[in-house]
Write a protein that holds these residues in place. Structure first.
Motif, PDB file in Angstrom:
ATOM      1  N   THR A 143      69.000  26.493  66.146  1.00  0.00           N
ATOM      2  CA  THR A 143      67.800  25.762  66.535  1.00  0.00           C
ATOM      3  C   THR A 143      66.754  25.943  65.435  1.00  0.00           C
ATOM      4  N   SER A 144      65.503  25.702  65.731  1.00  0.00           N
ATOM      5  CA  SER A 144      64.469  25.793  64.704  1.00  0.00           C
ATOM      6  C   SER A 144      63.108  25.939  65.359  1.00  0.00           C
ATOM      7  N   SER A 145      62.190  26.574  64.638  1.00  0.00           N
ATOM      8  CA  SER A 145      60.809  26.627  65.123  1.00  0.00           C
ATOM      9  C   SER A 145      60.221  25.225  65.213  1.00  0.00           C
ATOM     10  N   GLY A 153      56.090  15.448  60.906  1.00  0.00           N
ATOM     11  CA  GLY A 153      57.075  14.701  60.139  1.00  0.00           C
ATOM     12  C   GLY A 153      58.517  14.999  60.471  1.00  0.00           C
ATOM     13  N   GLN A 154      58.758  15.756  61.550  1.00  0.00           N
ATOM     14  CA  GLN A 154      60.136  16.139  61.888  1.00  0.00           C
ATOM     15  C   GLN A 154      60.479  15.824  63.346  1.00  0.00           C
ATOM     16  N   SER A 155      60.082  14.671  63.821  1.00  0.00           N
ATOM     17  CA  SER A 155      60.353  14.339  65.228  1.00  0.00           C
ATOM     18  C   SER A 155      61.846  14.291  65.517  1.00  0.00           C
ATOM     19  N   ASN A 156      62.642  13.741  64.607  1.00  0.00           N
ATOM     20  CA  ASN A 156      64.089  13.669  64.817  1.00  0.00           C
ATOM     21  C   ASN A 156      64.715  15.057  64.815  1.00  0.00           C
ATOM     22  N   TYR A 157      64.358  15.845  63.820  1.00  0.00           N
ATOM     23  CA  TYR A 157      64.873  17.214  63.693  1.00  0.00           C
ATOM     24  C   TYR A 157      64.423  18.071  64.874  1.00  0.00           C
ATOM     25  N   SER A 158      63.176  17.944  65.262  1.00  0.00           N
ATOM     26  CA  SER A 158      62.643  18.724  66.379  1.00  0.00           C
ATOM     27  C   SER A 158      63.372  18.396  67.676  1.00  0.00           C
ATOM     28  N   ALA A 159      63.600  17.096  67.912  1.00  0.00           N
ATOM     29  CA  ALA A 159      64.290  16.679  69.141  1.00  0.00           C
ATOM     30  C   ALA A 159      65.707  17.235  69.180  1.00  0.00           C
ATOM     31  N   ALA A 160      66.401  17.164  68.049  1.00  0.00           N
ATOM     32  CA  ALA A 160      67.768  17.681  67.995  1.00  0.00           C
ATOM     33  C   ALA A 160      67.804  19.182  68.208  1.00  0.00           C
ATOM     34  N   LYS A 161      66.860  19.891  67.574  1.00  0.00           N
ATOM     35  CA  LYS A 161      66.881  21.344  67.634  1.00  0.00           C
ATOM     36  C   LYS A 161      66.506  21.876  69.015  1.00  0.00           C
ATOM     37  N   CYS A 184      71.088  31.016  70.619  1.00  0.00           N
ATOM     38  CA  CYS A 184      70.494  30.199  69.564  1.00  0.00           C
ATOM     39  C   CYS A 184      69.867  31.085  68.495  1.00  0.00           C
ATOM     40  N   LEU A 185      69.911  30.590  67.279  1.00  0.00           N
ATOM     41  CA  LEU A 185      69.257  31.234  66.152  1.00  0.00           C
ATOM     42  C   LEU A 185      68.282  30.251  65.528  1.00  0.00           C
ATOM     43  N   ALA A 186      67.041  30.682  65.336  1.00  0.00           N
ATOM     44  CA  ALA A 186      66.035  29.867  64.644  1.00  0.00           C
ATOM     45  C   ALA A 186      65.728  30.545  63.311  1.00  0.00           C
ATOM     46  N   PRO A 187      66.311  30.070  62.211  1.00  0.00           N
ATOM     47  CA  PRO A 187      66.152  30.747  60.920  1.00  0.00           C
ATOM     48  C   PRO A 187      64.966  30.238  60.113  1.00  0.00           C
ATOM     49  N   SER A 188      64.413  31.122  59.316  1.00  0.00           N
ATOM     50  CA  SER A 188      63.487  30.742  58.240  1.00  0.00           C
ATOM     51  C   SER A 188      64.140  31.197  56.944  1.00  0.00           C
ATOM     52  N   ARG A 226      72.131  33.594  76.272  1.00  0.00           N
ATOM     53  CA  ARG A 226      70.921  32.813  76.559  1.00  0.00           C
ATOM     54  C   ARG A 226      69.701  33.360  75.820  1.00  0.00           C
ATOM     55  N   ALA A 227      69.906  33.863  74.631  1.00  0.00           N
ATOM     56  CA  ALA A 227      68.788  34.350  73.824  1.00  0.00           C
ATOM     57  C   ALA A 227      68.494  33.369  72.696  1.00  0.00           C
ATOM     58  N   VAL A 228      67.217  33.234  72.375  1.00  0.00           N
ATOM     59  CA  VAL A 228      66.786  32.460  71.206  1.00  0.00           C
ATOM     60  C   VAL A 228      66.185  33.457  70.219  1.00  0.00           C
ATOM     61  N   ILE A 229      66.950  33.800  69.203  1.00  0.00           N
ATOM     62  CA  ILE A 229      66.525  34.787  68.225  1.00  0.00           C
ATOM     63  C   ILE A 229      65.966  34.066  66.992  1.00  0.00           C
ATOM     64  N   LEU A 230      64.795  34.474  66.553  1.00  0.00           N
ATOM     65  CA  LEU A 230      64.183  33.950  65.346  1.00  0.00           C
ATOM     66  C   LEU A 230      64.385  34.973  64.230  1.00  0.00           C
ATOM     67  N   ALA A 231      64.653  34.495  63.030  1.00  0.00           N
ATOM     68  CA  ALA A 231      64.926  35.414  61.920  1.00  0.00           C
ATOM     69  C   ALA A 231      64.491  34.805  60.605  1.00  0.00           C
ATOM     70  N   GLY A 232      63.890  35.636  59.760  1.00  0.00           N
ATOM     71  CA  GLY A 232      63.518  35.205  58.426  1.00  0.00           C
ATOM     72  C   GLY A 232      62.820  36.312  57.677  1.00  0.00           C
ATOM     73  N   ALA A 233      63.082  36.407  56.386  1.00  0.00           N
ATOM     74  CA  ALA A 233      62.424  37.383  55.520  1.00  0.00           C
ATOM     75  C   ALA A 233      62.627  38.811  56.001  1.00  0.00           C
ATOM     76  N   GLY A 234      63.737  39.054  56.711  1.00  0.00           N
ATOM     77  CA  GLY A 234      64.017  40.393  57.214  1.00  0.00           C
ATOM     78  C   GLY A 234      63.322  40.726  58.516  1.00  0.00           C
ATOM     79  N   ALA A 235      62.625  39.767  59.115  1.00  0.00           N
ATOM     80  CA  ALA A 235      61.946  39.967  60.399  1.00  0.00           C
ATOM     81  C   ALA A 235      62.698  39.217  61.495  1.00  0.00           C
ATOM     82  N   PHE A 236      62.629  39.733  62.719  1.00  0.00           N
ATOM     83  CA  PHE A 236      63.364  39.163  63.841  1.00  0.00           C
ATOM     84  C   PHE A 236      62.465  39.122  65.070  1.00  0.00           C
TER      85      PHE A 236
END
Length: 296
Positions: A143-145, A153-161, A184-188, A226-236
């Motif tokens: 998924t994605s933030s 500018g990301q309505s299509n991407y946002s809807a899909a994610k 789900c994973l939301a990466p940066s 059923r977890a949505v984990i966000l990750a990026g730059a070594g932070a979670f």
């Protein structure tokens, strides 16, 4: 502290010819998994596969587009024929077609949905019965933030994610009794898909390899569901879809007017909850109706 060991597990990673997918495939192989490097670019998949093998890992490359339903099924059949099982699916393949909604061609909107959402559906459907039959499976949706919180500018991407989050919510419920955990994973991360969005200084701290530890965890035997984990730059971090306590207004011609006046109360996050399923909304509202008086 336990050490995550994926020895004997078989993982498919889509969009693994570069960027996040390549990093995920390498991280899973480093933990002992046999990895299918799947990408529509066969040469890129072969390069990643060779890199994994050079590090002592076991991998095979398969060129297929996630939008090719028959091709995806053929891939999964080949994996089963070779290794006898499929334990982990990392749905990573994706594209961008960024424009404001006013300027966006609906073909580009559809294409992004087809790759991100339906591509993940195609791959997941192809492994679902295998995982249920073996009473074990780990499925990761990317998924994605942008989907969780929006992005200009990301309505299509946002809807899909965000659609992938809804898919996760239900498949986690349906897979639970069969040992299939869905997250789900939301990466940066800095990838070919995002390089134009950030400055070089920012990109330097957003290596894809810094996201992949979250994939290893979500692919592990101890993974949540059923977890949505966000990750990026070594932070979670973890995101939640919550429901506030709300307010009971009852019936009457002035309910809309009273609701407008009560929106601050409706939005009050004190005592908010993470529902166990969609039915929780119905039960919560009925409990208010049965146990409380409407607010005048």
């Amino acid at each position: 502290m336990s050490h995550i060991d994926l020895s004997g597990r078989v993982a498919i990673v889509t969009g693994a010819g570069a960027g996040l997918g390549a990093a995920h495939a390498a991280a899973l192989a480093a933990r002992g998994a046999r990895v299918v490097v799947s990408d529509m670019n066969g040469e890129a998949a072969e390069r990643v596969c060779a890199e994994i093998q050079a590090e002592g890992g076991e991998a095979t490359a398969i060129a297929v587009s996630v939008t090719d339903r028959a091709g995806v099924q053929t891939m999964c059949d080949a994996v089963l024929a070779r290794w006898g099982r499929i334990d982990i699916l990392v749905n990573n393949a994706g594209i961008l077609r960024d424009k404001t909604f006013a300027k966006m061609d609906l073909d580009d909107f559809q294409l992004v949905l087809d790759v991100h959402l339906m591509g993940s559906v195609n791959c997941t459907k192809a492994v679902w019965e295998t995982m249920r039959a073996q009473n074990y499976g780990r499925i990761i949706f990317t998924t994605s933030s942008s989907g969780l919180y929006g992005n200009f500018g990301q309505s299509n991407y946002s809807a899909a994610k965000l659609g992938l989050v809804g898919l996760m919510q239900t498949l986690a419920l349906e897979g639970e009794r069969y040992g299939v955990r869905v997250n789900c994973l939301a990466p940066s991360a800095a990838t070919a898909m995002t390089n134009s969005l950030y400055t070089p200084d920012v990109l330097a701290g957003l290596g894809p390899h810094l996201v992949s530890p979250a994939v290893v965890v979500l692919a592990s035997e101890e993974a949540p569901t059923r977890a949505v984990i966000l990750a990026g730059a070594g932070a979670f971090e973890q995101a939640h879809v919550t429901m506030t306590q709300g307010v009971l207004l009852g019936a009457g011609e002035d309910v809309a007017d009273r609701l407008l006046a009560s929106l601050d109360v409706v939005a009050d996050r004190a005592g908010e909850m993470v529902p166990a399923s969609g039915e929780a909304q119905y039960r919560h509202e009925m409990s208010k109706l049965v146990g409380q008086k409407a607010v005048a």
